[in-house]
Design a protein around this motif. Structure first.
Motif, mmCIF file in Angstrom:
data_model
loop_
_atom_site.group_PDB
_atom_site.id
_atom_site.type_symbol
_atom_site.label_atom_id
_atom_site.label_comp_id
_atom_site.label_asym_id
_atom_site.label_seq_id
_atom_site.Cartn_x
_atom_site.Cartn_y
_atom_site.Cartn_z
ATOM 1 N N GLY A 167 46.596 6.430 64.794
ATOM 2 C CA GLY A 167 47.010 6.121 66.153
ATOM 3 C C GLY A 167 47.265 7.368 66.967
ATOM 4 O O GLY A 167 46.834 7.481 68.122
ATOM 5 N N LEU A 168 47.948 8.344 66.376
ATOM 6 C CA LEU A 168 48.245 9.595 67.062
ATOM 7 C C LEU A 168 46.969 10.328 67.452
ATOM 8 O O LEU A 168 46.829 10.808 68.587
ATOM 9 N N HIS A 169 46.012 10.427 66.534
ATOM 10 C CA HIS A 169 44.770 11.137 66.827
ATOM 11 C C HIS A 169 43.950 10.404 67.886
ATOM 12 O O HIS A 169 43.317 11.039 68.742
ATOM 13 N N ARG A 203 58.528 7.528 70.439
ATOM 14 C CA ARG A 203 59.191 8.446 71.381
ATOM 15 C C ARG A 203 58.921 9.902 71.042
ATOM 16 O O ARG A 203 58.865 10.746 71.932
ATOM 17 N N ARG A 204 58.759 10.187 69.749
ATOM 18 C CA ARG A 204 58.515 11.582 69.382
ATOM 19 C C ARG A 204 57.172 12.078 69.895
ATOM 20 O O ARG A 204 56.931 13.288 69.949
ATOM 21 N N TYR A 205 56.281 11.157 70.265
ATOM 22 C CA TYR A 205 54.981 11.527 70.817
ATOM 23 C C TYR A 205 54.970 11.421 72.339
ATOM 24 O O TYR A 205 53.920 11.519 72.960
ATOM 25 N N GLY A 206 56.152 11.212 72.916
ATOM 26 C CA GLY A 206 56.258 11.224 74.362
ATOM 27 C C GLY A 206 56.118 9.885 75.049
ATOM 28 O O GLY A 206 56.141 9.819 76.278
ATOM 29 N N LEU A 207 55.957 8.802 74.299
ATOM 30 C CA LEU A 207 55.852 7.484 74.911
ATOM 31 C C LEU A 207 57.242 6.905 75.120
ATOM 32 O O LEU A 207 58.067 6.901 74.208
ATOM 33 N N GLN A 208 57.499 6.418 76.323
ATOM 34 C CA GLN A 208 58.787 5.854 76.683
ATOM 35 C C GLN A 208 58.645 4.361 77.001
ATOM 36 O O GLN A 208 57.581 3.906 77.394
ATOM 37 N N ASP A 225 62.614 -12.998 66.550
ATOM 38 C CA ASP A 225 62.865 -12.723 67.965
ATOM 39 C C ASP A 225 61.985 -11.543 68.372
ATOM 40 O O ASP A 225 62.323 -10.382 68.132
ATOM 41 N N ILE A 226 60.869 -11.842 68.998
ATOM 42 C CA ILE A 226 59.841 -10.838 69.278
ATOM 43 C C ILE A 226 59.851 -10.481 70.755
ATOM 44 O O ILE A 226 59.982 -11.342 71.625
ATOM 45 N N GLU A 227 59.710 -9.191 71.028
ATOM 46 C CA GLU A 227 59.611 -8.696 72.392
ATOM 47 C C GLU A 227 58.239 -8.088 72.630
ATOM 48 O O GLU A 227 57.659 -7.463 71.737
ATOM 49 N N ASN A 228 57.739 -8.275 73.826
ATOM 50 C CA ASN A 228 56.531 -7.584 74.286
ATOM 51 C C ASN A 228 57.017 -6.382 75.109
ATOM 52 O O ASN A 228 57.730 -6.550 76.092
ATOM 53 N N ILE A 229 56.613 -5.196 74.686
ATOM 54 C CA ILE A 229 57.133 -3.975 75.287
ATOM 55 C C ILE A 229 55.997 -3.180 75.914
ATOM 56 O O ILE A 229 54.930 -2.989 75.307
ATOM 57 N N CYS A 230 56.220 -2.732 77.139
ATOM 58 C CA CYS A 230 55.300 -1.802 77.783
ATOM 59 C C CYS A 230 55.821 -0.383 77.533
ATOM 60 O O CYS A 230 56.960 -0.062 77.879
ATOM 61 N N VAL A 231 54.988 0.443 76.909
ATOM 62 C CA VAL A 231 55.301 1.863 76.732
ATOM 63 C C VAL A 231 54.362 2.682 77.613
ATOM 64 O O VAL A 231 53.229 2.286 77.864
ATOM 65 N N TYR A 232 54.859 3.811 78.108
ATOM 66 C CA TYR A 232 54.033 4.632 78.984
ATOM 67 C C TYR A 232 54.269 6.107 78.708
ATOM 68 O O TYR A 232 55.255 6.499 78.065
ATOM 69 N N LYS A 233 53.351 6.919 79.236
ATOM 70 C CA LYS A 233 53.505 8.360 79.049
ATOM 71 C C LYS A 233 52.853 9.091 80.217
ATOM 72 O O LYS A 233 51.747 8.733 80.661
ATOM 73 N N ARG A 234 53.538 10.107 80.719
ATOM 74 C CA ARG A 234 52.962 11.030 81.695
ATOM 75 C C ARG A 234 52.428 12.234 80.943
ATOM 76 O O ARG A 234 53.132 12.811 80.115
ATOM 77 N N ILE A 235 51.202 12.629 81.253
ATOM 78 C CA ILE A 235 50.582 13.708 80.492
ATOM 79 C C ILE A 235 50.366 14.976 81.326
ATOM 80 O O ILE A 235 50.018 16.002 80.772
ATOM 81 N N VAL A 236 50.549 14.884 82.633
ATOM 82 C CA VAL A 236 50.452 16.092 83.466
ATOM 83 C C VAL A 236 51.545 16.054 84.517
ATOM 84 O O VAL A 236 52.125 15.002 84.785
#
Length: 236
Positions: A167-169, A203-208, A225-236
């Motif tokens: 996933g990271l790569h 989070r350690r890869y910068g996704l919040q 109890d399941i949540e749908n989560i939006c994660v995002y990241k700014r790269i510049v």
């Protein structure tokens, strides 16, 4: 029609995970010929990382709902991970403003499911009927908020290959592509439940975390109890 790959796509990247030659992977741009493998991985992982069959017996239309918009309209935004010439994971990306393409393909697939339900195709699998009911009446209200003007990504990795940083790569290749195209941020959606909180290590890869909502999508197959989560990241 699928968008065409740019001339001179990024070269393939090879890496060895965990220091073992047996875990050698290649990350390369998505090709039209990868579609069947991507659809299969989608169905093999579509129910909280497990095969989707308990949730939806119609794998053809489930894959159409989840991955077909990317394969048809954003082919040149995706990447796959290969091991021994076999695709074991994918990341499908899309440009900002991709919702119209998603809606178009999802509407077509949902109408096909409705037609099949009307002719009794799902009579012996009530969970599929519940899944269809969720699509029609609850899916829109159970989506988290998403950042505007952001690219989007969706990824999956086969169960045996998890834990090898695929996933990271894949994210890193996608971020390189976004920088080349002048896009500053992206988002994805994931499922989180007690004992499985992927948003924390991400989070350690910068996704919040951008937003999170409870979802009833999997109520027919589990009592978590399941949540749908939006994660995002700014790269510049």
């Amino acid at each position: 029609m699928a968008s065409q790959l740019r001339e001179g796509p990024p070269p393939s990247m090879q890496f060895v995970s965990s220091g073992h030659a047996s875990h050698a992977y290649q990350i390369r741009p998505l090709r039209a010929s990868d579609a069947a493998a991507v659809r299969q991985i989608c169905c093999d992982t579509g129910c909280l990382g497990q095969p989707v069959a308990p949730l939806c017996s119609d794998e053809e239309l489930f894959a159409s709902l989840v991955v077909e918009p990317y394969l048809e309209y954003a082919q040149d935004w995706g990447f796959v991970a290969e091991q021994d010439h076999q695709i074991v994971g994918y990341l499908l990306g899309a440009p900002p403003g991709f919702d119209a393409s998603v809606f178009r393909v999802a509407a077509q697939a949902t109408l096909k499911m409705l037609a099949r339900a009307a002719t009794g195709n799902y009579r012996d699998h009530p969970q599929t009927l519940q899944f269809l009911h969720w699509l029609l009446f609850r899916s829109y209200g159970e989506r988290p908020l998403r950042p505007v003007h952001a690219a989007h990504m969706h990824f999956n990795v086969r169960s045996p290959e998890r834990g090898h940083f695929l996933g990271l790569h894949l994210w890193q290749r996608f971020e390189t592509l976004l920088r080349d195209r002048g896009i500053s941020h992206y988002y994805g959606e994931l499922f989180s439940w007690p004992g499985h909180r992927p948003e924390r290590p991400y989070r350690r890869y910068g996704l919040q975390v951008y937003d999170r909502v409870s979802t009833s999508l999997f109520d027919s197959v589990c009592d978590l109890d399941i949540e749908n989560i939006c994660v995002y990241k700014r790269i510049v």
